[in-house]
Design a protein around this motif. Structure first.
Motif, PDB file in Angstrom:
ATOM      1  N   LEU A 111       0.833  -1.206   0.000  1.00 37.78           N
ATOM      2  CA  LEU A 111       0.000   0.000   0.000  1.00 37.78           C
ATOM      3  C   LEU A 111       0.870   1.259   0.000  1.00 37.78           C
ATOM      4  O   LEU A 111       0.558   2.238  -0.695  1.00 37.78           O
ATOM      5  N   ILE A 112       1.947   1.246   0.757  1.00 36.39           N
ATOM      6  CA  ILE A 112       2.846   2.401   0.778  1.00 36.39           C
ATOM      7  C   ILE A 112       3.427   2.643  -0.617  1.00 36.39           C
ATOM      8  O   ILE A 112       3.548   3.793  -1.062  1.00 36.39           O
ATOM      9  N   TRP A 113       3.769   1.564  -1.321  1.00 34.68           N
ATOM     10  CA  TRP A 113       4.283   1.715  -2.684  1.00 34.68           C
ATOM     11  C   TRP A 113       3.207   2.280  -3.619  1.00 34.68           C
ATOM     12  O   TRP A 113       3.504   3.123  -4.477  1.00 34.68           O
ATOM     13  N   VAL A 114       1.976   1.857  -3.439  1.00 38.27           N
ATOM     14  CA  VAL A 114       0.878   2.404  -4.237  1.00 38.27           C
ATOM     15  C   VAL A 114       0.730   3.898  -3.979  1.00 38.27           C
ATOM     16  O   VAL A 114       0.475   4.688  -4.904  1.00 38.27           O
ATOM     17  N   LYS A 115       0.909   4.315  -2.740  1.00 37.23           N
ATOM     18  CA  LYS A 115       0.838   5.738  -2.411  1.00 37.23           C
ATOM     19  C   LYS A 115       1.943   6.521  -3.120  1.00 37.23           C
ATOM     20  O   LYS A 115       1.731   7.659  -3.564  1.00 37.23           O
ATOM     21  N   VAL A 116       3.119   5.925  -3.259  1.00 33.34           N
ATOM     22  CA  VAL A 116       4.206   6.571  -3.996  1.00 33.34           C
ATOM     23  C   VAL A 116       3.813   6.739  -5.464  1.00 33.34           C
ATOM     24  O   VAL A 116       3.991   7.812  -6.056  1.00 33.34           O
ATOM     25  N   LEU A 117       3.253   5.690  -6.053  1.00 33.50           N
ATOM     26  CA  LEU A 117       2.830   5.755  -7.457  1.00 33.50           C
ATOM     27  C   LEU A 117       1.694   6.768  -7.640  1.00 33.50           C
ATOM     28  O   LEU A 117       1.595   7.418  -8.684  1.00 33.50           O
ATOM     29  N   LYS A 118       0.863   6.885  -6.630  1.00 33.53           N
ATOM     30  CA  LYS A 118      -0.248   7.848  -6.687  1.00 33.53           C
ATOM     31  C   LYS A 118       0.275   9.277  -6.814  1.00 33.53           C
ATOM     32  O   LYS A 118      -0.347  10.128  -7.454  1.00 33.53           O
ATOM     33  N   PHE A 119       1.406   9.540  -6.221  1.00 29.81           N
ATOM     34  CA  PHE A 119       2.006  10.874  -6.286  1.00 29.81           C
ATOM     35  C   PHE A 119       2.306  11.259  -7.736  1.00 29.81           C
ATOM     36  O   PHE A 119       2.181  12.426  -8.125  1.00 29.81           O
ATOM     37  N   PHE A 120       2.663  10.254  -8.565  1.00 33.71           N
ATOM     38  CA  PHE A 120       3.012  10.529  -9.959  1.00 33.71           C
ATOM     39  C   PHE A 120       1.809  10.468 -10.888  1.00 33.71           C
ATOM     40  O   PHE A 120       1.772  11.179 -11.901  1.00 33.71           O
ATOM     41  N   ARG A 121       0.825   9.645 -10.587  1.00 35.79           N
ATOM     42  CA  ARG A 121      -0.298   9.449 -11.507  1.00 35.79           C
ATOM     43  C   ARG A 121      -1.608  10.084 -11.061  1.00 35.79           C
ATOM     44  O   ARG A 121      -2.502  10.292 -11.859  1.00 35.79           O
ATOM     45  N   GLY A 122      -1.777  10.348  -9.788  1.00 36.44           N
ATOM     46  CA  GLY A 122      -2.941  11.096  -9.329  1.00 36.44           C
ATOM     47  C   GLY A 122      -4.264  10.369  -9.406  1.00 36.44           C
ATOM     48  O   GLY A 122      -5.320  11.004  -9.500  1.00 36.44           O
ATOM     49  N   PHE A 123      -4.278   9.044  -9.380  1.00 35.80           N
ATOM     50  CA  PHE A 123      -5.527   8.280  -9.416  1.00 35.80           C
ATOM     51  C   PHE A 123      -6.230   8.356  -8.059  1.00 35.80           C
ATOM     52  O   PHE A 123      -5.625   8.720  -7.045  1.00 35.80           O
ATOM     53  N   ARG A 124      -7.504   8.000  -8.046  1.00 33.56           N
ATOM     54  CA  ARG A 124      -8.238   7.878  -6.786  1.00 33.56           C
ATOM     55  C   ARG A 124      -7.913   6.526  -6.166  1.00 33.56           C
ATOM     56  O   ARG A 124      -7.941   5.501  -6.835  1.00 33.56           O
ATOM     57  N   LEU A 125      -7.613   6.526  -4.879  1.00 35.14           N
ATOM     58  CA  LEU A 125      -7.307   5.304  -4.164  1.00 35.14           C
ATOM     59  C   LEU A 125      -8.491   4.961  -3.260  1.00 35.14           C
ATOM     60  O   LEU A 125      -8.862   5.742  -2.380  1.00 35.14           O
ATOM     61  N   ILE A 126      -9.082   3.791  -3.522  1.00 32.01           N
ATOM     62  CA  ILE A 126     -10.310   3.376  -2.847  1.00 32.01           C
ATOM     63  C   ILE A 126     -10.084   2.019  -2.191  1.00 32.01           C
ATOM     64  O   ILE A 126      -9.285   1.212  -2.652  1.00 32.01           O
ATOM     65  N   SER A 127     -10.820   1.747  -1.116  1.00 31.64           N
ATOM     66  CA  SER A 127     -10.808   0.419  -0.510  1.00 31.64           C
ATOM     67  C   SER A 127     -12.226  -0.119  -0.442  1.00 31.64           C
ATOM     68  O   SER A 127     -13.178   0.637  -0.205  1.00 31.64           O
ATOM     69  N   TYR A 128     -12.366  -1.422  -0.674  1.00 35.21           N
ATOM     70  CA  TYR A 128     -13.649  -2.097  -0.487  1.00 35.21           C
ATOM     71  C   TYR A 128     -13.392  -3.396   0.257  1.00 35.21           C
ATOM     72  O   TYR A 128     -12.819  -4.337  -0.291  1.00 35.21           O
ATOM     73  N   ASN A 129     -13.767  -3.433   1.499  1.00 32.65           N
ATOM     74  CA  ASN A 129     -13.558  -4.636   2.292  1.00 32.65           C
ATOM     75  C   ASN A 129     -14.252  -4.494   3.641  1.00 32.65           C
ATOM     76  O   ASN A 129     -14.915  -3.495   3.911  1.00 32.65           O
ATOM     77  N   HIS A 130     -14.095  -5.510   4.469  1.00 31.83           N
ATOM     78  CA  HIS A 130     -14.624  -5.439   5.825  1.00 31.83           C
ATOM     79  C   HIS A 130     -13.932  -4.300   6.577  1.00 31.83           C
ATOM     80  O   HIS A 130     -12.814  -3.909   6.232  1.00 31.83           O
ATOM     81  N   PRO A 131     -14.586  -3.786   7.617  1.00 35.70           N
ATOM     82  CA  PRO A 131     -13.892  -2.816   8.465  1.00 35.70           C
ATOM     83  C   PRO A 131     -12.608  -3.421   9.016  1.00 35.70           C
ATOM     84  O   PRO A 131     -12.504  -4.627   9.194  1.00 35.70           O
ATOM     85  N   VAL A 132     -11.638  -2.583   9.303  1.00 33.83           N
ATOM     86  CA  VAL A 132     -10.352  -3.067   9.805  1.00 33.83           C
ATOM     87  C   VAL A 132     -10.524  -3.786  11.128  1.00 33.83           C
ATOM     88  O   VAL A 132      -9.933  -4.823  11.378  1.00 33.83           O
ATOM     89  N   MET A 133     -11.366  -3.248  11.989  1.00 34.91           N
ATOM     90  CA  MET A 133     -11.584  -3.865  13.296  1.00 34.91           C
ATOM     91  C   MET A 133     -12.632  -4.946  13.186  1.00 34.91           C
ATOM     92  O   MET A 133     -13.610  -4.801  12.461  1.00 34.91           O
ATOM     93  N   PRO A 134     -12.497  -6.056  13.941  1.00 36.82           N
ATOM     94  CA  PRO A 134     -13.563  -7.057  13.991  1.00 36.82           C
ATOM     95  C   PRO A 134     -14.853  -6.426  14.485  1.00 36.82           C
ATOM     96  O   PRO A 134     -14.847  -5.516  15.312  1.00 36.82           O
ATOM     97  N   MET A 135     -15.972  -6.934  13.990  1.00 38.51           N
ATOM     98  CA  MET A 135     -17.261  -6.336  14.296  1.00 38.51           C
ATOM     99  C   MET A 135     -17.540  -6.270  15.796  1.00 38.51           C
ATOM    100  O   MET A 135     -18.101  -5.305  16.292  1.00 38.51           O
ATOM    101  N   ARG A 136     -17.132  -7.301  16.522  1.00 38.71           N
ATOM    102  CA  ARG A 136     -17.410  -7.339  17.954  1.00 38.71           C
ATOM    103  C   ARG A 136     -16.616  -6.287  18.720  1.00 38.71           C
ATOM    104  O   ARG A 136     -16.895  -6.011  19.885  1.00 38.71           O
ATOM    105  N   LEU A 137     -15.603  -5.676  18.098  1.00 42.93           N
ATOM    106  CA  LEU A 137     -14.766  -4.689  18.784  1.00 42.93           C
ATOM    107  C   LEU A 137     -15.158  -3.253  18.445  1.00 42.93           C
ATOM    108  O   LEU A 137     -14.545  -2.321  18.907  1.00 42.93           O
ATOM    109  N   TRP A 138     -16.178  -3.114  17.607  1.00 42.29           N
ATOM    110  CA  TRP A 138     -16.537  -1.767  17.165  1.00 42.29           C
ATOM    111  C   TRP A 138     -16.821  -0.816  18.321  1.00 42.29           C
ATOM    112  O   TRP A 138     -16.517   0.356  18.251  1.00 42.29           O
TER     113      TRP A 138
END
Length: 379
Positions: A111-138
């Motif tokens: 992900l850090i490398w993608v952020k470096v590439l984003k600096f040069f290309r300017g694309f939108r960076l999106i995530s689609y997945n479960h929340p980082v924290m387990p649901m029971r810890l919300w």
């Protein structure tokens, strides 16, 4: 590259999307294939090598998107040289408008490398997945919440797996409203619908269905124990198990000792799954809930699972309304079995629950998912 696989008419209007999927199992592949049919989207998917020993299976059918295959597995994806090489080439030469990168701690180096590439290309960076924290810890305060909020800031937008997850994250100030989206995680409901409507034999013996990977967190062992308890009252009750994984030998042994248990192994084609879904009365996954709840509802079947602090259910648990389209059980086997028998013994209550399950599946259709996802990524 993006320009080499899609005709000019689509290129003129589409959003070029690079989707990173270290583990592209069969149901996720079908979702992305549906997304790729949208005229607003030109989709490339970078995938890792499938880890079949964990019960995952590929979909080998042709797709509408281009696949970039790597030799990396999900486990070593962020440390494999080929992941970096192919990802860099796709971003620098393909020039996607949007890069969708999963938010997982083990993928942070990449992900850090993608952020470096984003600096040069300017694309939108999106995530689609479960929340980082387990649901029971919300609802817990502290380090997990701070880490989640910090990681969210690395992205231009977060697409949550459910509307409930999005609203909770916004309300708790983990992300701003403008950067939060949702696309209700689902299955290929169109494909399921092609294999027939819900059916069941009201006069038949009780039939449970377990469908999922045979891993510890799904608790197939508890499904077997509950069946044995039910059989004390209803000796003809049966349990059909669909899935494969590390606990396959445990299931095989149970099936050899109980004629009411049938193990079918891993089935990925809906035409093979449909006959068993149609004859089941309920889908029962005692362990952690995920997309199996959608699968059950799409056939108009109530979904049963346990509500225990030790279980980290996925956000899809919010689709289940206990007493309406399924049951959240306590883990007290005697009490739970009484509830199950009471439900299945009441034709009116059971019929109403099946109807509610079907209605929920209509809301969770793959077409609704595609629209929600396009709204989030094709900007």
């Amino acid at each position: 590259m993006f320009s080499s696989v899609t005709g000019p008419s689509k290129l003129d209007t589409s959003c070029r999307v690079l989707w990173i999927a270290p583990n592209l199992n069969h149901y996720k592949k079908r979702l992305l294939d549906h997304l790729a049919t949208d005229p607003k989207v030109e989709l490339h998917v970078m995938v890792g090598r499938m880890e079949t020993q964990q019960g995952h299976r590929k979909d080998v059918a042709d797709s509408h998107f281009q696949t970039i295959e790597t030799k990396a597995t999900k486990k070593n994806f962020a440390w494999h040289w080929q992941a970096y090489t192919l990802l860099t080439r796709e971003i620098l030469k393909g020039q996607p408008n949007t890069v969708l990168f999963p938010l997982e701690k083990k993928l942070l180096p990449l992900l850090i490398w993608v952020k470096v590439l984003k600096f040069f290309r300017g694309f939108r960076l999106i995530s689609y997945n479960h929340p980082v924290m387990p649901m029971r810890l919300w609802k817990k305060q502290g380090f997990d919440r701070w880490v989640t909020k910090t990681l969210f800031k690395l992205y231009d937008g977060i697409v949550f797996y459910t509307q409930t997850a999005k609203e909770w994250s916004v309300d708790n100030h983990l992300i701003t409203y403008k950067r939060a989206y949702f696309a209700n995680n689902t299955l290929d409901t169109d494909n399921i619908a092609r294999h027939g409507a819900e059916t069941f034999d009201e006069a038949s013996s009780i039939r449970f269905l377990f469908i999922g990977r045979l891993i510890v967190s799904k608790r197939v062992d508890l499904a077997i124990e509950y069946l044995k308890a039910i059989q004390k009252n209803q000796p003809s009750a049966t349990l059909t198990i669909i899935g494969d994984g590390p606990l396959a030998e445990t299931v095989k042994h149970a099936a050899s000792n109980n004629p009411g248990i049938t193990w079918l192994g891993a089935l990925t084609e809906e035409r093979d799954i449909a006959p068993h879904m149609k004859t089941a009365h309920v889908v029962f996954i005692p362990g952690e809930t995920g997309l199996s709840v959608v699968h059950a509802f799409a056939y108009g079947k109530p979904y049963l699972t346990l509500d225990l602090p030790s279980l980290t259910h996925g956000p899809e648990l919010s689709y289940l309304e206990s007493g309406k389209n399924g049951l959240l059980l306590s883990g007290e086997k005697t009490v739970d079995c009484d509830r199950i028998l009471a439900l299945l013994g009441d034709k009116r209550a059971y019929g109403a629950m099946c109807k509610a399950a079907r209605e929920k599946a209509e809301y969770l259709s793959i077409e609704n998912w595609r629209r929600q996802m396009v709204d989030a990524i094709a900007q």
